[in-house]
Design a protein around this motif. Structure first.
Motif, PDB file in Angstrom:
ATOM      1  N   ASN A  91       0.821  -1.209   0.000  1.00 36.70           N
ATOM      2  CA  ASN A  91       0.000   0.000   0.000  1.00 36.70           C
ATOM      3  C   ASN A  91       0.856   1.262   0.000  1.00 36.70           C
ATOM      4  OD1 ASN A  91      -2.831  -0.797  -0.002  1.00 36.70           O
ATOM      5  ND2 ASN A  91      -2.430  -1.758   1.985  1.00 36.70           N
ATOM      6  N   LYS A  92       1.969   1.216   0.716  1.00 35.85           N
ATOM      7  CA  LYS A  92       2.866   2.370   0.735  1.00 35.85           C
ATOM      8  C   LYS A  92       3.508   2.577  -0.624  1.00 35.85           C
ATOM      9  CE  LYS A  92       6.821   4.343   3.200  1.00 35.85           C
ATOM     10  NZ  LYS A  92       7.825   4.127   4.282  1.00 35.85           N
ATOM     11  N   TRP A 139       2.437   1.672  -3.533  1.00 34.05           N
ATOM     12  CA  TRP A 139       1.462   2.062  -4.553  1.00 34.05           C
ATOM     13  C   TRP A 139       0.729   3.359  -4.218  1.00 34.05           C
ATOM     14  CZ3 TRP A 139      -1.441  -3.133  -6.074  1.00 34.05           C
ATOM     15  CH2 TRP A 139      -0.560  -3.940  -6.806  1.00 34.05           C
ATOM     16  N   ASN A 140       0.984   3.909  -3.046  1.00 36.63           N
ATOM     17  CA  ASN A 140       0.315   5.146  -2.629  1.00 36.63           C
ATOM     18  C   ASN A 140      -1.201   4.999  -2.706  1.00 36.63           C
ATOM     19  OD1 ASN A 140       0.418   7.870  -1.721  1.00 36.63           O
ATOM     20  ND2 ASN A 140      -0.015   8.590  -3.798  1.00 36.63           N
ATOM     21  N   THR A 141      -1.709   3.921  -2.102  1.00 41.21           N
ATOM     22  CA  THR A 141      -3.112   3.547  -2.306  1.00 41.21           C
ATOM     23  C   THR A 141      -4.104   4.407  -1.525  1.00 41.21           C
ATOM     24  OG1 THR A 141      -2.863   1.848  -0.592  1.00 41.21           O
ATOM     25  CG2 THR A 141      -2.594   1.156  -2.898  1.00 41.21           C
ATOM     26  N   ARG A 142      -3.642   5.321  -0.700  1.00 41.54           N
ATOM     27  CA  ARG A 142      -4.606   6.235  -0.075  1.00 41.54           C
ATOM     28  C   ARG A 142      -5.151   7.228  -1.090  1.00 41.54           C
ATOM     29  NH1 ARG A 142      -2.568   7.382   6.173  1.00 41.54           N
ATOM     30  NH2 ARG A 142      -2.369   5.165   6.726  1.00 41.54           N
ATOM     31  N   PHE A 143      -4.499   7.306  -2.237  1.00 46.19           N
ATOM     32  CA  PHE A 143      -5.032   8.077  -3.363  1.00 46.19           C
ATOM     33  C   PHE A 143      -6.248   7.341  -3.926  1.00 46.19           C
ATOM     34  CE2 PHE A 143      -5.064   9.009  -7.970  1.00 46.19           C
ATOM     35  CZ  PHE A 143      -5.133  10.388  -7.942  1.00 46.19           C
ATOM     36  N   HIS A 181      -6.877   1.629  -0.810  1.00 48.62           N
ATOM     37  CA  HIS A 181      -6.183   0.816   0.189  1.00 48.62           C
ATOM     38  C   HIS A 181      -6.677  -0.630   0.147  1.00 48.62           C
ATOM     39  CE1 HIS A 181      -3.704   0.720   3.899  1.00 48.62           C
ATOM     40  NE2 HIS A 181      -4.460  -0.339   4.166  1.00 48.62           N
ATOM     41  N   PHE A 233      -2.892   4.408 -11.816  1.00 46.59           N
ATOM     42  CA  PHE A 233      -1.911   4.068 -10.791  1.00 46.59           C
ATOM     43  C   PHE A 233      -0.656   3.517 -11.458  1.00 46.59           C
ATOM     44  CE2 PHE A 233      -5.223   4.614  -7.752  1.00 46.59           C
ATOM     45  CZ  PHE A 233      -4.599   4.781  -6.517  1.00 46.59           C
ATOM     46  N   GLY A 253       2.220   2.799 -10.162  1.00 46.18           N
ATOM     47  CA  GLY A 253       2.860   1.729  -9.408  1.00 46.18           C
ATOM     48  C   GLY A 253       2.260   0.369  -9.696  1.00 46.18           C
ATOM     49  N   LEU A 300       7.380   6.400  -7.011  1.00 44.26           N
ATOM     50  CA  LEU A 300       7.056   7.451  -6.053  1.00 44.26           C
ATOM     51  C   LEU A 300       8.074   8.571  -6.193  1.00 44.26           C
ATOM     52  CD1 LEU A 300       6.189   5.357  -2.872  1.00 44.26           C
ATOM     53  CD2 LEU A 300       4.600   6.395  -4.509  1.00 44.26           C
TER      54      LEU A 300
END
Length: 677
Positions: free
Chosen positions: A179-180, A182-186, A190, A214, A216, A496
């Motif tokens: 998750n970090k 892929w920056n999944t909070r975007f 998540h 995405f 990533g 990232l």
């Protein structure tokens, strides 16, 4: 050398006797001998013929063909036949069929049509390779193994989805790490369970032929697909090596093919082989660059030219003939840049289906009285004469250009700053400038040792992998010259952004800070205004596409922008770092600037060509046992005079001593050998 059984430059190509009646085979042999053919690639697409059902193998035809060729002095490059699965396999085991990016399940048809994560494919393909290897392990006519054919093509089926999730678990270990990365909070992405992850295709994250929400996720899927196809190759490789550890194994690559990370693949090929199919209007420097890239995959080891056409392709929009002399010229171009084989697709033209108009040594006329056959036969005689001195000779370069497939994927998937940015084209611009100066270049990956080079160029180094900035710093500190360009040092391997200002980890090395990036419209241009012109250059040059707005942090401005609100800001910089220098080109300049810049950098390092640069004249060199052979290749339709350095050379074809200058015929070749050391 590739195999000591045949210690010469191999000459031959793909041969499909199974497509012909027996009365043609004797005529094939007769004409092969006339042409000097000594290697035939067999069994590339014969899986359906070889295996009519799960447990039956019919290989008697292959026995007879290999024996017949060997009895006539012709060796075999033996393919495993797994490039296209049989129809019965698709009907009985539909898991072998791919699902495309739109989510559509394919039917049987075409080739390259097998899902790389299909249990059926992974069972039957290596089993076929094992059967062949066990059967022919002691045959004296078999020189090398050719696994499948031109691997490529992605799949998005359920088996691939499951395989992707397993691959991700191996790569990241935990969902928190994924998750970090892929920056999944975007956009509320998540993931709480591995099963929630699906392939990024046009039903999920991607659209428009590769654009993505995405980067990533899409970047990792490309890594996964490249690895999946590589695993299929390795399954066959391992089975072959169980029975024939003494024979080399390869598969034919496709130059700058975008889907596979060939530097990663190269570790598992005993020798690199590739298929060269330029168009009539392909820049000759581009073809030269790809030859150099194929040589660079295994740190300078000679490679195989596995396929080229003797006359024309069948699959391009305009399938022009190779003009008289061009087949020979382009064959020597491959040899000049490291090829130890010259092989064709195909030896006899197919009678039907989509390749019936693809050129061949033996045309549909079926006899030797054709221009193409005469040219092939003449080349065969020349290669026989020259082989001893060229075979296994190495190219020696002091300049390297970095090429990285993962960096390319990252750029291709980027959501900005411009659709005009093409990584391969930007790399080629720098290569072309050195090509015009007759400066030898190695194309290298990010794992390559840089200590043997004076100059390293990494155009558009968007993705800086872990430890690579430190590697570049060490290279420059010890006296090397490094050059990179706009849109470099932007992200890490997960795509990232490296925070703190562009060019990220390269900021200290380059001595600059890039605050903004301006994307110009296609019709827009800016200028590079030189603070002091190069010795061979001019005061100003045109530039465009992207312009980094940079500030100096220890670097010196070599050129400034001449237009727009950032007129006067640095556009080209150099930075003294340790004993060396790091250059930054903040925009995409016109070719004249790059030629002048490369000339300046090479002159500073004392890198000089043997032959004075002349328009249309390509020069490349190979060295063996103290002798260097210079290949002079005239791509023009009229003769050119090549001005040499102060040394005398032996013309290997005419066997005359030459000095001062030599005339190279129209679309012709001159090979000059230095004196033995």
């Amino acid at each position: 050398m590739i195999n000591e059984k045949l210690p010469k430059i191999w000459y031959g190509g793909d041969y499909n006797p199974e497509q012909w009646d027996a009365d043609v085979w004797a005529e094939d042999i007769r004409m092969f001998k006339l042409a000097g053919i000594d290697v035939a690639t067999l069994n590339v697409f014969s899986w359906a013929l070889n295996q009519p059902d799960e447990n039956t193998y019919n290989l008697e035809w292959l026995d007879e063909t290999i024996d017949r060729l060997y009895q006539n002095g012709i060796y075999t490059c033996l393919a495993t036949s797994t490039g296209a699965h049989p129809a019965w396999m698709a009907k009985r085991y539909p898991d072998i069929l791919r699902v495309d990016a739109q989510g559509r399940k394919r039917r049987f048809g075409g080739r390259h049509n097998s899902c790389p994560n299909s249990p059926t494919y992974r069972l039957y393909a290596p089993r076929m390779a094992a059967k062949l290897a066990e059967r022919y392990k002691d045959h004296p006519g078999v020189l090398i193994w050719h696994v499948s054919n031109e691997f490529g093509g992605y799949c998005y089926c359920d088996n691939c989805a499951a395989g992707f999730r397993t691959w991700l678990q191996d790569r990241y270990g935990t969902l928190d790490a994924l998750n970090k990365a892929w920056n999944t909070r975007f956009w509320s992405h998540h993931f709480y369970d591995w099963e929630e992850i699906v392939p990024p295709n046009e039903l999920s994250e991607e659209w428009g032929g590769g654009r993505t929400n995405f980067q990533g996720i899409s970047l990792d899927y490309r890594r996964f697909m490249s690895d999946s196809l590589l695993e299929c190759y390795k399954l066959e490789y391992d089975e072959i090596k169980k029975h024939t550890p003494h024979l080399p194994v390869t598969t034919n690559l496709m130059g700058t093919y975008p889907e596979l990370d060939y530097f990663k693949w190269a570790k598992h090929l005993d020798v690199i082989s590739w298929d060269n199919y330029p168009s009539l209007d392909t820049p000759v420097s581009y073809t030269a660059m790809v030859h150099d890239l194929m040589r660079g995959l295994k740190q300078g080891q000679p490679f195989m030219l596995m396929e080229q056409t003797p006359s024309q392709q069948n699959w391009q929009p305009y399938n022009s003939l190779k003009r008289p002399g061009v087949m020979r010229l382009w064959s020597y171009q491959a040899v000049a840049r490291g090829a130890d084989t010259v092989m064709f697709f195909q030896l006899r033209r197919s009678v039907g289906a989509c390749e019936k108009f693809h050129g061949a040594v033996i045309e549909h006329a079926g006899h030797e009285h054709t221009r193409v056959f005469r040219e092939c036969a003449a080349l065969g005689k020349e290669l026989q004469k020259l082989s001893d001195r060229i075979l296994d000779a190495r190219v020696q370069a002091k300049v390297a250009i970095v090429f990285d497939w993962e960096n390319r994927w990252g750029i291709d998937l980027s959501s900005g700053p411009t659709v005009a940015l093409d990584y391969v084209k930007e790399v080629h611009k720098y290569y072309d400038a050195l090509f015009k100066l007759n400066i030898q270049v190695d194309m290298v990956g990010v794992e390559q040792d840089l200590s043997g080079y004076d100059i390293v160029i990494a155009p558009v180094l968007y993705m800086v992998k872990d430890g690579y900035a430190q590697k570049l710093e060490a290279f420059v500190q010890t006296g090397g010259t490094f050059l990179t360009t706009f849109f470099s040092g932007i992200v890490n391997e997960a795509d990232l952004v490296t925070l703190g200002g562009y060019p990220g980890e390269l900021r200290e090395l380059l001595g600059i800070w890039a605050e903004e990036i301006d994307a110009l419209l296609p019709e827009q241009r800016n200028q590079l205004v030189m603070k002091q012109p190069f010795k061979s250059g001019q005061q100003a040059y045109e530039c465009g596409m992207l312009c980094d707005l940079i500030h100096l942090e220890g670097a010196e401005a070599v050129a400034e922008y001449g237009m727009d609100f950032y007129k006067g800001m640095p556009a080209v910089t150099k930075h003294a770092y340790g004993k060396g220098t790091a250059w930054y080109v903040a925009t995409s300049p016109e070719p004249a600037f790059l030629t002048d810049l490369m000339n300046e950098l090479c002159a500073e390092k004392g890198i000089q060509p043997v032959v004075k640069p002349t328009d249309g004249l390509e020069v490349s060199s190979r060295t063996k046992s103290g002798e260097t052979i210079h290949f002079l290749l005239n791509h023009r339709a009229e003769p050119v005079t090549a001005e040499l350095d102060g040394n005398a050379y032996m013309d290997m074809l005419s066997e005359q001593t030459v000095a001062g200058s030599v005339e190279v015929p129209a679309r012709g070749v001159v090979l000059l050998a230095s004196s033995q050391a």
